[in-house]
Design an enzyme around this catalytic site. Structure first.
Site, PDB file in Angstrom:
ATOM      1  N   CYS A 139      40.157  50.741  33.970  1.00 28.03           N
ATOM      2  CA  CYS A 139      41.424  50.359  34.598  1.00 28.03           C
ATOM      3  C   CYS A 139      41.385  48.905  35.062  1.00 28.03           C
ATOM      4  CB  CYS A 139      41.705  51.290  35.770  1.00 28.03           C
ATOM      5  SG  CYS A 139      43.226  50.858  36.636  1.00 28.03           S
ATOM      6  N   CYS A 195      43.128  48.116  38.368  1.00 28.79           N
ATOM      7  CA  CYS A 195      42.422  48.602  39.568  1.00 28.79           C
ATOM      8  C   CYS A 195      41.265  47.669  39.904  1.00 28.79           C
ATOM      9  CB  CYS A 195      41.824  49.993  39.352  1.00 28.79           C
ATOM     10  SG  CYS A 195      42.900  51.172  38.552  1.00 28.79           S
ATOM     11  N   ASP A 196      40.515  47.232  38.885  1.00 34.68           N
ATOM     12  CA  ASP A 196      39.234  46.576  39.137  1.00 34.68           C
ATOM     13  C   ASP A 196      39.189  45.092  38.774  1.00 34.68           C
ATOM     14  OD1 ASP A 196      38.273  49.055  39.942  1.00 34.68           O
ATOM     15  OD2 ASP A 196      37.688  49.609  37.904  1.00 34.68           O
TER      16      ASP A 196
END
Ligand code: NDP
Length: 305
Positions: A132, A135-136
């Site tokens: 992701c 997300c990261d």
């Protein structure tokens, strides 16, 4: 006994909630581990009809949630851990052991990121390997990263990451993208993004964190090592059907098989990515959630006679 339980809170589940709530069926949505679903991990959504300007994926799904709530949808912030669809009464179990009986169930549990399956990749998930980018990505500011895949997700991830990192290498196993033309063109025009065609990841390098990837050219067998601190795997998704075991008919990739959202079990319907190997769009998921809700109404009317 509930009338309608909806498992999943992405566009499919929330559209089903909106329609069943407006039909006075008082739906309960079990939100799952990732409330809002995959849309909350995308950046900008610019292809949802009705919004002339791009909007944030989380914003879009939160609007859907509030809209369904306005008509009486109830939400349970928990995860489905079991389901019994074989007896006279349908029931689902939540993580705390609570069992909810229901007359109908709409499964909208979506799909989860697929990984390559290499031992070196599995060992480094969360230590530089991610499924992701949104997300990261922020952890890799100013660094070099690799994105694997040639679909729209890989393109979107590469473009998103290029705004944060120093350099992105896209690794694709063929010599042409699967992604839509517009996304592919944006990637190829981006000076921070380099594409390694006809290449696969043979190994993720690094002991306690990602230090690079070993690539193999599938045509020449040439091996290249690309230094990177992050590896973003964007090679598609697997449907989240595990909790239903073999009670429901699935295809060879585990997607639920449906006819007009009806599964093989009366009273059990499915909508969104969990039953869609082809389109996987927010708008198609929402559309199938609406279809499932209308089918629930028809089913209840038929059993009530
Ligand atoms: P896709 O299935 O479209 O693409 C997966 C990509 O990963 C393909 O290029 C595939 O290669 C590659 N791949 C698959 N398995 C492997 C493997 N084991 N090793 C190496 N490469 C592999 O998935 P996406 O998640 O990209 O997209 C899913 C759907 O969501 C699509 O319909 C897409 O259009 C949509 N989407 C739309 C967006 C938008 O409109 N903004 C954004 C994101 C997704 P190959 O091409 O050789 O099969």
């Amino acid at each position: 006994m509930e009338t309608v339980v909806i498992a999943g809170s992405g566009p499919a589940g929330l559209a089903a909630a909106l329609y069943t709530a407006r039909a006075n069926l008082s739906p309960v949505v079990i939100e799952g581990l990732q409330p809002g679903g995959q849309l909350t991990t995308t950046t900008e959504v610019e292809n949802y009809p009705g919004f002339t300007d791009a909007l944030d994926g989380t914003d879009l799904v939160m609007r859907m949630r509030a809209q369904a709530e306005r008509f009486g949808t109830r939400y349970i912030m928990d995860e489905l851990t079991g389901a019994d669809l074989t007896g006279d009464t349908l029931s689902v179990t939540l993580s705390g052991g609570e069992v909810i009986e229901t007359r109908t169930l709409i499964i909208a549990t979506g799909a989860s990121a697929r990984y390559l399956g290499l031992p070196s990749e599995q060992r480094l998930i969360g230590k530089g390997v991610s499924g992701c980018a949104t997300c990261d990505g922020a952890f890799y500011r100013g660094q070099r990263v690799v994105v694997v895949g040639g679909g729209d997700t890989a393109m979107e991830d590469a473009i998103f990451l290029s705004r944060l990192v120093e350099h992105v290498t896209v690794v694709h196993r063929r010599d042409a993208f699967r992604a839509s033309q517009i996304m592919g063109k944006r990637v190829l025009a981006n000076e921070k993004i380099e594409v390694m065609w006809d290449s696969v990841v043979d190994e993720v390098l690094g002991e306690d964190g990602v230090e690079g990837v070993k690539l193999r050219n599938v045509k020449s067998d040439a091996i290249t090592e690309v230094p990177a601190t992050g590896l973003f795997v964007a090679i598609g998704h697997n449907p989240n059907t595990g909790v239903f075991g073999d009670q429901l008919t699935t295809d060879d990739q585990s997607f639920l098989v449906t006819t007009n959202t009806r599964t093989n079990i009366p009273g059990v319907f499915a909508a969104g990515d969990v039953q869609d190997p082809l389109y996987k769009q927010a708008v198609t998921a929402a559309g199938s959630g609406c279809m499932a809700a209308l089918e629930v109404e028809r089913y209840l009317a038929a059993v009530e006679g």
